[in-house]
Design an enzyme around this catalytic site. Structure first.
Site, PDB file in Angstrom:
ATOM      1  N   TRP A  82       0.845  -1.203   0.000  1.00  0.00           N
ATOM      2  CA  TRP A  82       0.000   0.000   0.000  1.00  0.00           C
ATOM      3  C   TRP A  82       0.877   1.249   0.000  1.00  0.00           C
ATOM      4  O   TRP A  82       1.777   1.370   0.830  1.00  0.00           O
ATOM      5  CB  TRP A  82      -0.900   0.040   1.227  1.00  0.00           C
ATOM      6  CG  TRP A  82      -1.966  -1.011   1.399  1.00  0.00           C
ATOM      7  CD1 TRP A  82      -2.659  -1.228   2.551  1.00  0.00           C
ATOM      8  CD2 TRP A  82      -2.505  -1.942   0.451  1.00  0.00           C
ATOM      9  NE1 TRP A  82      -3.585  -2.227   2.372  1.00  0.00           N
ATOM     10  CE2 TRP A  82      -3.508  -2.689   1.091  1.00  0.00           C
ATOM     11  CE3 TRP A  82      -2.239  -2.231  -0.899  1.00  0.00           C
ATOM     12  CZ2 TRP A  82      -4.241  -3.693   0.447  1.00  0.00           C
ATOM     13  CZ3 TRP A  82      -2.958  -3.242  -1.535  1.00  0.00           C
ATOM     14  CH2 TRP A  82      -3.944  -3.944  -0.868  1.00  0.00           C
ATOM     15  N   ASN A 202      -6.872  -0.338  -4.668  1.00  0.00           N
ATOM     16  CA  ASN A 202      -7.079  -1.745  -4.333  1.00  0.00           C
ATOM     17  C   ASN A 202      -8.562  -2.066  -4.469  1.00  0.00           C
ATOM     18  O   ASN A 202      -9.396  -1.483  -3.763  1.00  0.00           O
ATOM     19  CB  ASN A 202      -6.617  -2.029  -2.895  1.00  0.00           C
ATOM     20  CG  ASN A 202      -6.987  -3.443  -2.447  1.00  0.00           C
ATOM     21  OD1 ASN A 202      -6.679  -4.415  -3.143  1.00  0.00           O
ATOM     22  ND2 ASN A 202      -7.676  -3.566  -1.325  1.00  0.00           N
ATOM     23  N   GLU A 203      -8.887  -2.940  -5.397  1.00  0.00           N
ATOM     24  CA  GLU A 203     -10.229  -3.525  -5.530  1.00  0.00           C
ATOM     25  C   GLU A 203     -11.354  -2.511  -5.719  1.00  0.00           C
ATOM     26  O   GLU A 203     -12.381  -2.553  -5.022  1.00  0.00           O
ATOM     27  CB  GLU A 203     -10.527  -4.435  -4.329  1.00  0.00           C
ATOM     28  CG  GLU A 203      -9.555  -5.599  -4.239  1.00  0.00           C
ATOM     29  CD  GLU A 203      -9.904  -6.656  -3.201  1.00  0.00           C
ATOM     30  OE1 GLU A 203     -10.646  -6.346  -2.259  1.00  0.00           O
ATOM     31  OE2 GLU A 203      -9.432  -7.802  -3.352  1.00  0.00           O
ATOM     32  N   TYR A 297     -10.903 -15.522  -4.635  1.00  0.00           N
ATOM     33  CA  TYR A 297     -11.275 -16.024  -3.297  1.00  0.00           C
ATOM     34  C   TYR A 297     -12.609 -16.777  -3.352  1.00  0.00           C
ATOM     35  O   TYR A 297     -13.594 -16.332  -2.759  1.00  0.00           O
ATOM     36  CB  TYR A 297     -11.426 -14.869  -2.304  1.00  0.00           C
ATOM     37  CG  TYR A 297     -10.155 -14.108  -2.002  1.00  0.00           C
ATOM     38  CD1 TYR A 297      -9.212 -14.615  -1.116  1.00  0.00           C
ATOM     39  CD2 TYR A 297      -9.909 -12.866  -2.591  1.00  0.00           C
ATOM     40  CE1 TYR A 297      -8.051 -13.903  -0.829  1.00  0.00           C
ATOM     41  CE2 TYR A 297      -8.751 -12.151  -2.310  1.00  0.00           C
ATOM     42  CZ  TYR A 297      -7.823 -12.661  -1.436  1.00  0.00           C
ATOM     43  OH  TYR A 297      -6.684 -11.961  -1.147  1.00  0.00           O
ATOM     44  N   GLU A 340      -3.854 -11.413  -6.175  1.00  0.00           N
ATOM     45  CA  GLU A 340      -4.261 -11.851  -4.830  1.00  0.00           C
ATOM     46  C   GLU A 340      -5.020 -13.137  -4.992  1.00  0.00           C
ATOM     47  O   GLU A 340      -5.916 -13.215  -5.840  1.00  0.00           O
ATOM     48  CB  GLU A 340      -5.230 -10.865  -4.170  1.00  0.00           C
ATOM     49  CG  GLU A 340      -4.640  -9.650  -3.555  1.00  0.00           C
ATOM     50  CD  GLU A 340      -5.658  -8.899  -2.671  1.00  0.00           C
ATOM     51  OE1 GLU A 340      -6.610  -9.527  -2.171  1.00  0.00           O
ATOM     52  OE2 GLU A 340      -5.473  -7.693  -2.514  1.00  0.00           O
TER      53      GLU A 340
END
Ligand SMILES: *[C@@H]1O[C@H](CO)[C@@H](O)[C@H](O)[C@H]1NC(C)=O
Ligand SMILES: *[C@@H]1O[C@H](CO)[C@@H](O)[C@H](O)[C@H]1NC(C)=O
Ligand SMILES: *[C@@H]1O[C@H](CO)[C@@H](O)[C@H](O)[C@H]1NC(C)=O
Ligand SMILES: *[C@@H]1O[C@H](CO)[C@@H](O)[C@H](O)[C@H]1NC(C)=O
Ligand SMILES: *[C@@H]1O[C@H](CO)[C@@H](O)[C@H](O)[C@H]1NC(C)=O
Length: 416
Positions: A82, A202-203, A297, A340
């Site tokens: 980050w 991020n995302e 995920y 990820e």
């Protein structure tokens, strides 16, 4: 006449694309992409990477070095971390007392930068030291989620209460404020070969901890436009480093009703219907998005399908997701990172990770497991609460159930 017109058109075209086309190769030591491949110094650059958002949160430079060394021993060549750590003014005293790293403090509609020893100097150390261990960094500018001060802080302080999450992508003051931060970070490190790529978010999604508004729905392409404008902006600051989204890789398959049946009800699937906000295929065509990213995920994404006796398997769904992204990247002729992925349970890890890793390697992408685990850290005697549930415990870096430590040899070696 026709010839003159042709020349005129060519000139116009090259003017309009001058910002996006990197006609000059990147300097020595910078990674670039060409023809679907990462390249370093004119040669294909293939690698395994790692995730560690907590690395710049360490208070001791010896622990940063120790972590890089452990990564190097596993063969990690690129680390994603980050580039943001933001707090409210009300958290300041506590942050100073606990040694928490913070770069931005919010007390009004303008955040204040912290370039001090508990601020950007910590990120400086991470960026400057990475190269010593043969590692390059993907640096993300903010978070879709609240963790470590994501975009919700911009929304709270600039747009105020009652707004939806997606105002982040459209509110001109928020865009200016985010770009001011991006400029700070890019200008600070843009000459460093230790930067692998800039990551916009991020995302990114239409919703976050706040809900999505009516302007961010399938078909509005709000996020695609934001990725385009933001990547064009970053390119205007830095001609050489690669730029990526940091997205989860959601597809927007128009005119296809992709979903699944559960309990007699058809569920349209946000991984494919554009509801999350991304449109992976279109993002990859943007001139200043250099490569694709996606996350994986299935255990948490499909809990209702994932039970004994179901015909859904986490392993097969993962293989499908990997193959679909490989196909999309091939079509766009851009490289790809599975940046990820994670499974809980030791047996799941040892059985399923090798299958996923094999397919990813076979389809020519780089992989970054979530998340790297370091051992033997000794700041504060190896025990230090960081923030939220994150803590160093007996010298081990934070573990959210996914950390891969060297002492768990069977898992560690899958990535080595
Ligand atoms: C501080 O930040 C959190 C999010 O991290 C937010 O929920 C809270 O309302 C903020 N406080 C103020 C005073 O803005
Ligand atoms: C991306 O931005 C460029 C430059 O502003 C513009 O010409 C192009 O149409 C945009 N593409 C998309 C898909 O929004
Ligand atoms: C799994 O079962 C459902 C019905 O419960 C069916 O619709 C679906 O096609 C099956 N999937 C596979 C991969 O067999
Ligand atoms: C292994 O994966 C299965 C399927 O996702 C899940 O039900 C199970 O809880 C996992 N095992 C552990 C120990 O987490
Ligand atoms: C590996 O280290 C972690 C973190 O300290 C610890 O929780 C775990 O018990 C260790 N595992 C083994 C097999 O020693």
């Amino acid at each position: 006449m026709r010839n003159i017109l042709a020349v005129f058109l060519v000139t116009l075209l090259s003017y309009s694309t001058v910002q996006s086309l990197k006609t000059v190769s990147p300097p020595q030591g910078f990674v670039g992409q060409h023809n679907g491949q990462f390249q370093l110094n004119g040669k294909p650059f293939n690698f395994v990477g790692a995730n560690s958002y907590w690395l710049p949160l360490l208070t001791s430079t010896a622990d940063v070095d120790s972590t890089f060394k452990q990564m190097q021993s596993q063969g990690v060549k690129v680390l994603r971390t980050w580039g943001f750590n933001a707090i409210n003014g009300s958290e300041l005293v506590g942050a100073q007392q606990s040694g928490l790293t913070y770069y931005q403090v919010w007390n009004s509609a303008e955040w204040v930068l912290n370039e001090g020893p508990q601020g950007l100097q910590r990120l400086d150390y991470v960026v400057n030291t990475a190269g010593k261990y043969g590692i390059k960094l993907i640096i993300a500018f903010t978070n879709n989620w609240v963790g470590y001060g994501g975009m919700e802080l911009y929304i709270n302080w600039i747009a105020g209460a009652g707004n939806t999450h997606d105002v982040f992508y459209t509110n001109p003051q928020i865009i200016a404020s985010y770009q001011r931060y991006v400029t700070t970070i890019v200008n600070r490190y843009k000459n460093s070969p230790n930067v692998f790529a800039w990551e916009m978010m991020n995302e990114a999604r239409c919703l976050g901890d706040l809900s999505a508004g009516p302007n961010c729905v399938p078909g509005t392409e709000l996020l695609t436009k934001w990725y385009n404008e933001t990547s064009n902006f970053i390119r205007s600051l830095d001609p050489f480093h690669m730029i990526t989204t940091g997205g989860e890789g959601h597809f927007y398959w128009k005119n296809k009703n992709v979903g699944f049946w559960f309990d007699g009800v058809f569920n349209s699937d946000y991984n494919f219907n554009g509801q999350a906000g991304e449109d992976f295929d279109t993002e990859l065509t943007l001139p200043n998005v250099d490569f694709g990213t996606y996350h994986l995920y299935p255990q948490t994404w499909y809990p209702q399908l994932d039970f004994p006796g179901s015909n859904f398997t986490v392993q097969d769904w993962g293989l499908l997701w990997i193959q679909l992204h490989a196909d999309a990247a091939k079509k766009a002729n851009k490289p790809l990172i599975l940046e990820e992925f994670g499974l809980t349970g030791l047996q799941n890890k040892t059985e399923i990770y090798p299958q996923w890793v094999n397919l990813a390697l076979k389809t020519n992408h780089a992989i970054f497991a979530w998340q790297f685990g370091a051992l033997g850290l000794d700041e504060d005697g190896g025990n230090r609460p960081i923030k939220y549930a994150d803590a160093l415990i007996n010298g081990a870096s934070p573990n959210d159930g996914y950390a891969i430590y060297q002492n768990q040899t069977v898992v560690w070696n899958i990535f080595a």
